[in-house]
Motif scaffolding. Structure first.
Motif, short mmCIF file in Angstrom:
data_model
loop_
_atom_site.label_atom_id
_atom_site.label_comp_id
_atom_site.label_asym_id
_atom_site.label_seq_id
_atom_site.Cartn_x
_atom_site.Cartn_y
_atom_site.Cartn_z
N LEU A 1 10.46 8.08 6.32
CA LEU A 1 10.22 9.02 5.22
C LEU A 1 11.44 9.92 5.00
O LEU A 1 11.82 10.18 3.85
CB LEU A 1 8.99 9.88 5.53
CG LEU A 1 7.64 9.16 5.47
CD1 LEU A 1 6.54 10.05 6.01
CD2 LEU A 1 7.32 8.73 4.04
N ILE A 2 12.05 10.37 6.09
CA ILE A 2 13.25 11.20 5.96
C ILE A 2 14.36 10.42 5.28
O ILE A 2 15.12 10.96 4.47
CB ILE A 2 13.70 11.71 7.35
CG1 ILE A 2 12.67 12.70 7.90
CG2 ILE A 2 15.07 12.35 7.27
CD1 ILE A 2 12.92 13.11 9.34
N ALA A 3 14.45 9.13 5.59
CA ALA A 3 15.50 8.30 4.99
C ALA A 3 15.40 8.26 3.47
O ALA A 3 16.41 8.11 2.78
CB ALA A 3 15.43 6.88 5.57
N GLN A 4 14.20 8.39 2.96
CA GLN A 4 14.02 8.38 1.51
C GLN A 4 14.70 9.57 0.84
O GLN A 4 15.01 9.54 -0.35
CB GLN A 4 12.53 8.37 1.16
CG GLN A 4 11.82 7.08 1.53
CD GLN A 4 10.37 7.08 1.09
OE1 GLN A 4 10.03 7.54 0.01
NE2 GLN A 4 9.51 6.56 1.95
N GLU B 1 22.02 12.48 8.60
CA GLU B 1 21.95 13.11 9.92
C GLU B 1 20.51 13.25 10.40
O GLU B 1 20.19 12.94 11.56
CB GLU B 1 22.64 14.48 9.89
CG GLU B 1 22.67 15.17 11.24
CD GLU B 1 23.38 16.52 11.20
OE1 GLU B 1 23.37 17.21 12.22
OE2 GLU B 1 23.92 16.86 10.13
N ALA B 2 19.64 13.70 9.50
CA ALA B 2 18.24 13.89 9.89
C ALA B 2 17.57 12.55 10.20
O ALA B 2 16.74 12.46 11.12
CB ALA B 2 17.47 14.61 8.78
N ARG C 1 20.44 8.35 22.58
CA ARG C 1 21.40 9.24 21.94
C ARG C 1 21.62 8.81 20.49
O ARG C 1 21.54 7.62 20.17
CB ARG C 1 22.74 9.22 22.69
CG ARG C 1 22.67 9.76 24.10
CD ARG C 1 24.08 10.08 24.61
NE ARG C 1 25.02 9.02 24.31
CZ ARG C 1 25.23 7.96 25.09
NH1 ARG C 1 24.54 7.81 26.21
NH2 ARG C 1 26.12 7.05 24.75
N PRO C 2 21.93 9.75 19.61
CA PRO C 2 22.12 9.42 18.19
C PRO C 2 23.25 8.42 17.92
O PRO C 2 23.23 7.75 16.89
CB PRO C 2 22.45 10.78 17.55
CG PRO C 2 21.83 11.77 18.48
CD PRO C 2 21.97 11.20 19.85
N ASP C 3 24.22 8.31 18.85
CA ASP C 3 25.34 7.40 18.62
C ASP C 3 25.10 6.00 19.16
O ASP C 3 25.98 5.15 19.10
CB ASP C 3 26.62 7.97 19.23
CG ASP C 3 26.53 8.15 20.74
OD1 ASP C 3 25.40 8.03 21.29
OD2 ASP C 3 27.57 8.41 21.38
N ALA D 1 21.59 1.32 13.84
CA ALA D 1 21.13 0.16 13.08
C ALA D 1 19.77 0.42 12.42
O ALA D 1 19.57 0.10 11.24
CB ALA D 1 21.04 -1.06 14.00
N GLU D 2 18.84 1.00 13.17
CA GLU D 2 17.52 1.30 12.60
C GLU D 2 17.63 2.36 11.50
O GLU D 2 16.93 2.29 10.48
CB GLU D 2 16.57 1.78 13.69
CG GLU D 2 16.18 0.72 14.70
CD GLU D 2 15.27 -0.35 14.13
OE1 GLU D 2 14.94 -0.30 12.93
OE2 GLU D 2 14.87 -1.25 14.90
N SER D 3 18.52 3.32 11.69
CA SER D 3 18.73 4.35 10.66
C SER D 3 19.28 3.72 9.39
O SER D 3 18.85 4.06 8.28
CB SER D 3 19.70 5.42 11.18
OG SER D 3 19.17 6.08 12.31
N ALA D 4 20.22 2.79 9.56
CA ALA D 4 20.80 2.10 8.41
C ALA D 4 19.72 1.33 7.66
O ALA D 4 19.64 1.37 6.43
CB ALA D 4 21.90 1.16 8.87
#
Length: 232
Positions: free
Chosen positions: A81-84, A89-90, A102-104, A110-113
């Motif tokens: 939902l945040i990705a929308q 960063e969030a 860790r975020p890096d 990959a999942e964030s992308a």
């Protein structure tokens, strides 16, 4: 009526700048209703409901997480939902919480992308997917997310290369990737973007001067037109 006509452009701008805020969509629906513009009313009603559903769903998940903050499934849903919103960063931070990494870390990136592509922000997804691949060259999710991001931007050749890398690690996905590429190619052929029309004209140009002119026109229409850059 005059005031509403003057307000509509501002509301449309507000709706564009805040694509998940239901209030501008609701106001635009009401204006269309009073003007008896049924097509616009139906369009803004649908848009309002979509935005309202987003806000309701997000509030519900955030409320549930206050009770069960370690719930991974809810964290993953919230990250999507945040990705929308396009907030990179969030999105990364929420996926890090969901995966407890860790975020890096490559999996987080990959999942964030992937979430950003699904959320309608392919341009934001590309650097994350590339970063994940640099750290973990065999990360299938990252290659697939990169391919999906390229495809969303109509970069079919680049998507094919990324999908090939993904298929090397997941052969069963190969046919799915082929289908995605075929659909994108058919869509481009049916409704070619203006920049792509210039690229096609450049390929069949009678002179080098005409080729260069068409390629420059393509880049003017879409500065990221990869096919044009390759031909220059």
């Amino acid at each position: 009526s005059g005031d509403e006509s003057a307000a509509r452009p501002e509301l449309e701008k507000a709706a564009e700048l805040a694509p998940l805020n239901p209030l501008p969509a609701q106001e635009l629906r009401l204006i269309a209703s009073r003007k008896k513009d049924t097509a616009a009313e139906a369009r803004w009603k649908q848009e309002y409901e979509r935005r309202q559903t987003y806000q309701t769903t997000r509030r519900k998940i955030e409320s549930q997480l206050k009770v069960t903050p370690e719930n991974r499934k809810l964290r993953q849903e919230l990250a999507g939902l945040i990705a929308q919103t396009g907030n990179i960063e969030a999105t990364v931070q929420e996926w890090a919480r969901a995966l407890r990494q860790r975020p890096d870390q490559p999996t987080v990136l990959a999942e964030s992308a992937r979430s950003l592509v699904q959320g309608g922000h392919p341009q934001s997804a590309i650097p994350l997917a590339r970063q994940a691949i640099q750290t973990a060259p065999n990360n299938i999710i990252a290659y697939e997310a990169l391919g999906d991001a390229y495809l969303a931007k109509d970069w079919i050749h680049e998507a094919a290369v990324a999908y090939q890398s993904a298929a090397n690690g997941a052969p069963r996905q190969r046919e799915i990737y082929k289908e995605r590429l075929a659909l994108a190619a058919a869509k481009r052929q049916k409704n070619p973007p203006k920049a792509w029309q210039h690229v096609l004209a450049a390929r069949s140009a009678a002179s080098l001067e005409q080729t260069i002119t068409e390629l420059k026109n393509a880049l003017d229409d879409n500065p990221e037109q990869i096919e044009s850059l390759r031909m220059l």
